[in-house]
Scaffold this active site. Structure first.
Site, mmCIF file in Angstrom:
data_model
loop_
_atom_site.group_PDB
_atom_site.id
_atom_site.type_symbol
_atom_site.label_atom_id
_atom_site.label_comp_id
_atom_site.label_asym_id
_atom_site.label_seq_id
_atom_site.Cartn_x
_atom_site.Cartn_y
_atom_site.Cartn_z
ATOM 1 N N ASN A 76 57.655 15.456 54.589
ATOM 2 C CA ASN A 76 58.705 14.898 54.912
ATOM 3 C C ASN A 76 59.141 13.784 55.338
ATOM 4 O OD1 ASN A 76 59.509 17.902 54.587
ATOM 5 N ND2 ASN A 76 58.539 18.061 56.579
ATOM 6 N N VAL A 84 63.271 10.515 57.288
ATOM 7 C CA VAL A 84 62.749 11.592 57.677
ATOM 8 C C VAL A 84 63.277 12.565 56.423
ATOM 9 C CG1 VAL A 84 62.573 13.417 59.195
ATOM 10 C CG2 VAL A 84 61.200 11.335 60.309
ATOM 11 N N CYS A 85 63.097 12.827 56.107
ATOM 12 C CA CYS A 85 63.513 13.468 55.218
ATOM 13 C C CYS A 85 63.918 14.941 54.952
ATOM 14 C CB CYS A 85 63.035 13.526 53.560
ATOM 15 S SG CYS A 85 62.815 11.565 52.876
ATOM 16 N N LEU A 86 64.780 15.925 56.288
ATOM 17 C CA LEU A 86 64.517 17.388 56.578
ATOM 18 C C LEU A 86 65.638 17.600 56.162
ATOM 19 C CD1 LEU A 86 62.559 17.503 59.499
ATOM 20 C CD2 LEU A 86 62.024 18.282 57.305
#
Length: 104
Positions: A76, A84-86
């Site tokens: 993530n 942060v890739c959420l």
């Protein structure tokens, strides 16, 4: 309901009272440097992880930007930028989320 500015202040205070090291960047509360230890019994145990948190003026109605400063390999986290890739931070953000819940 409190103003966005008050909410930002409250969330930053909660973060500062947590077990994490929190330092304001540029003497404000819109940008923070947060350090925390990797969780026990995980691949990250023993590491000290540093993230940068940016709270927009429209926070909590607009999501924070969160990115790792030091290199971390996690599905993530974008390997090049540290972002942060959420979806909860980007597409499905809601004012009911707080920094403590999102970050940790």
């Amino acid at each position: 309901m409190s103003s966005p500015c008050k909410r930002r202040e409250m969330d930053v205070m909660k973060l500062m009272m947590s077990d994490y090291s929190v330092e304001p960047i540029n003497d404000g509360i819109s940008e923070l440097k947060v350090e925390f230890h990797g969780p026990k019994d995980s691949l990250y145990e023993g590491g000290i992880w540093k993230i940068r948190v940016e709270l927009p003026d429209a926070y909590p109605y607009k999501s924070p930007s969160i990115g790792f400063v030091n290199k971390i390999f996690h599905p993530n986290v974008d390997e090049l930028s540290g972002s942060v890739c959420l979806d909860v931070i980007n597409q499905t953000w809601s004012p009911m989320f707080g920094n403590i819940k999102i970050l940790f």
